[in-house]
Design a protein around this motif. Structure first.
Motif, PDB file in Angstrom:
ATOM      1  N   VAL A  26      11.948  -3.800   3.368  1.00  0.00           N
ATOM      2  CA  VAL A  26      11.975  -2.391   2.982  1.00  0.00           C
ATOM      3  C   VAL A  26      10.803  -1.638   3.611  1.00  0.00           C
ATOM      4  O   VAL A  26       9.665  -2.082   3.562  1.00  0.00           O
ATOM      5  N   VAL A  27      11.127  -0.472   4.173  1.00  0.00           N
ATOM      6  CA  VAL A  27      10.111   0.437   4.692  1.00  0.00           C
ATOM      7  C   VAL A  27      10.331   1.807   4.060  1.00  0.00           C
ATOM      8  O   VAL A  27      11.466   2.218   3.831  1.00  0.00           O
ATOM      9  N   ALA A  28       9.237   2.482   3.727  1.00  0.00           N
ATOM     10  CA  ALA A  28       9.294   3.845   3.193  1.00  0.00           C
ATOM     11  C   ALA A  28       8.366   4.711   4.037  1.00  0.00           C
ATOM     12  O   ALA A  28       7.415   4.213   4.649  1.00  0.00           O
ATOM     13  N   TYR A  29       8.650   6.007   4.062  1.00  0.00           N
ATOM     14  CA  TYR A  29       7.775   6.894   4.827  1.00  0.00           C
ATOM     15  C   TYR A  29       7.676   8.255   4.160  1.00  0.00           C
ATOM     16  O   TYR A  29       8.602   8.713   3.505  1.00  0.00           O
ATOM     17  N   TRP A  30       6.499   8.833   4.290  1.00  0.00           N
ATOM     18  CA  TRP A  30       6.229  10.190   3.819  1.00  0.00           C
ATOM     19  C   TRP A  30       4.977  10.683   4.513  1.00  0.00           C
ATOM     20  O   TRP A  30       4.364   9.966   5.294  1.00  0.00           O
ATOM     21  N   HIS A  31       4.590  11.904   4.214  1.00  0.00           N
ATOM     22  CA  HIS A  31       3.534  12.560   4.987  1.00  0.00           C
ATOM     23  C   HIS A  31       2.111  12.106   4.640  1.00  0.00           C
ATOM     24  O   HIS A  31       1.349  11.740   5.521  1.00  0.00           O
ATOM     25  N   HIS A  32       1.711  12.147   3.385  1.00  0.00           N
ATOM     26  CA  HIS A  32       0.320  11.880   2.991  1.00  0.00           C
ATOM     27  C   HIS A  32       0.086  10.390   2.728  1.00  0.00           C
ATOM     28  O   HIS A  32       0.716   9.812   1.842  1.00  0.00           O
ATOM     29  N   PRO A  33      -0.846   9.756   3.448  1.00  0.00           N
ATOM     30  CA  PRO A  33      -1.111   8.328   3.218  1.00  0.00           C
ATOM     31  C   PRO A  33      -1.934   8.103   1.951  1.00  0.00           C
ATOM     32  O   PRO A  33      -2.820   8.888   1.625  1.00  0.00           O
ATOM     33  N   ALA A  56       8.949  -3.548  -6.225  1.00  0.00           N
ATOM     34  CA  ALA A  56      10.239  -3.924  -5.630  1.00  0.00           C
ATOM     35  C   ALA A  56      10.079  -4.870  -4.434  1.00  0.00           C
ATOM     36  O   ALA A  56      11.074  -5.303  -3.867  1.00  0.00           O
ATOM     37  N   GLY A  57       8.840  -5.174  -4.045  1.00  0.00           N
ATOM     38  CA  GLY A  57       8.616  -6.102  -2.941  1.00  0.00           C
ATOM     39  C   GLY A  57       8.736  -5.487  -1.562  1.00  0.00           C
ATOM     40  O   GLY A  57       9.061  -6.189  -0.601  1.00  0.00           O
ATOM     41  N   ALA A  58       8.458  -4.200  -1.435  1.00  0.00           N
ATOM     42  CA  ALA A  58       8.545  -3.525  -0.132  1.00  0.00           C
ATOM     43  C   ALA A  58       7.490  -4.059   0.840  1.00  0.00           C
ATOM     44  O   ALA A  58       6.447  -4.578   0.431  1.00  0.00           O
ATOM     45  N   GLU A  59       7.763  -3.900   2.123  1.00  0.00           N
ATOM     46  CA  GLU A  59       6.875  -4.406   3.169  1.00  0.00           C
ATOM     47  C   GLU A  59       5.976  -3.345   3.792  1.00  0.00           C
ATOM     48  O   GLU A  59       4.809  -3.594   4.063  1.00  0.00           O
ATOM     49  N   LEU A  60       6.531  -2.165   4.084  1.00  0.00           N
ATOM     50  CA  LEU A  60       5.826  -1.185   4.905  1.00  0.00           C
ATOM     51  C   LEU A  60       5.874   0.223   4.331  1.00  0.00           C
ATOM     52  O   LEU A  60       6.889   0.630   3.780  1.00  0.00           O
ATOM     53  N   VAL A  61       4.784   0.964   4.522  1.00  0.00           N
ATOM     54  CA  VAL A  61       4.754   2.403   4.283  1.00  0.00           C
ATOM     55  C   VAL A  61       4.203   3.052   5.544  1.00  0.00           C
ATOM     56  O   VAL A  61       3.162   2.647   6.060  1.00  0.00           O
ATOM     57  N   LEU A  62       4.938   4.053   6.027  1.00  0.00           N
ATOM     58  CA  LEU A  62       4.527   4.828   7.206  1.00  0.00           C
ATOM     59  C   LEU A  62       4.143   6.227   6.751  1.00  0.00           C
ATOM     60  O   LEU A  62       4.875   6.844   5.980  1.00  0.00           O
ATOM     61  N   SER A  63       2.998   6.711   7.225  1.00  0.00           N
ATOM     62  CA  SER A  63       2.520   8.041   6.870  1.00  0.00           C
ATOM     63  C   SER A  63       1.962   8.729   8.100  1.00  0.00           C
ATOM     64  O   SER A  63       1.799   8.119   9.151  1.00  0.00           O
ATOM     65  N   GLY A  64       1.627   9.987   7.928  1.00  0.00           N
ATOM     66  CA  GLY A  64       1.014  10.770   8.998  1.00  0.00           C
ATOM     67  C   GLY A  64      -0.202  11.487   8.444  1.00  0.00           C
ATOM     68  O   GLY A  64      -1.115  10.882   7.924  1.00  0.00           O
ATOM     69  N   HIS A  65      -0.180  12.804   8.497  1.00  0.00           N
ATOM     70  CA  HIS A  65      -1.198  13.718   7.985  1.00  0.00           C
ATOM     71  C   HIS A  65      -2.501  13.648   8.775  1.00  0.00           C
ATOM     72  O   HIS A  65      -2.911  14.653   9.356  1.00  0.00           O
TER      73      HIS A  65
END
Length: 150
Positions: A26-33, A56-65
């Motif tokens: 699982v990967v999730a992404y949003w703007h603010h890290p 939930a055992g997710a692996e990755l979060v991608l952010s920017g900002h």
């Protein structure tokens, strides 16, 4: 709308979506890290989302900002290193705006670059994932690696 805190519509939606759609990677992404060594630094407003993803055992979060590139080792929502079940975060604000230097280096920060524009390529598989930072023409910074799904 409604924020990202505990009990917010966004957090409730995320928990329901994770429960209804179990995946091995699982990967999730949003703007603010949540975590960042960049000019804006850590942003606790997304901690409840991290907590839902971690549960939930997710692996990755991608952010920017922040206008830089930073990769964190897998960690818990409280910032404690967790190489077994932690979430790896990438801050990728390298898409064209002026780049910025780093402030205080946060715990678990593995790689940082504030001088190269580029994109991050993520590949998710059934049992693992890989990443590769691709610099614009003439860029010299590169980062790549892989991990296993929980």
């Amino acid at each position: 709308v409604g924020g990202c805190g505990p009990g917010s519509p966004q957090e409730q939606w995320l928990r329901a979506d994770l429960a209804a759609n179990p995946r091995s990677c699982v990967v999730a992404y949003w703007h603010h890290p949540l975590f960042s060594s960049g000019a804006h630094g850590n942003n606790g407003s997304t901690r409840a989302l991290w907590e839902a993803l971690y549960a939930a055992g997710a692996e990755l979060v991608l952010s920017g900002h922040d206008h830089d590139y930073e990769r964190f080792a897998p960690q818990r929502p409280d910032g404690t290193a967790d190489p077994t079940t932690g979430i790896r975060e990438f801050v990728v604000g390298t898409g064209g705006a002026s780049l910025r230097s780093f402030g205080t280096v946060r715990p678990n920060s593995e790689v940082r670059d504030g001088s190269t524009l580029g994109v991050l390529r993520i590949a998710l598989g059934a049992t693992g994932y890989s990443w590769r930072f691709i610099p614009v023409a003439g860029g010299t910074f590169k980062d790549s690696g892989s991990g296993t799904c929980h």
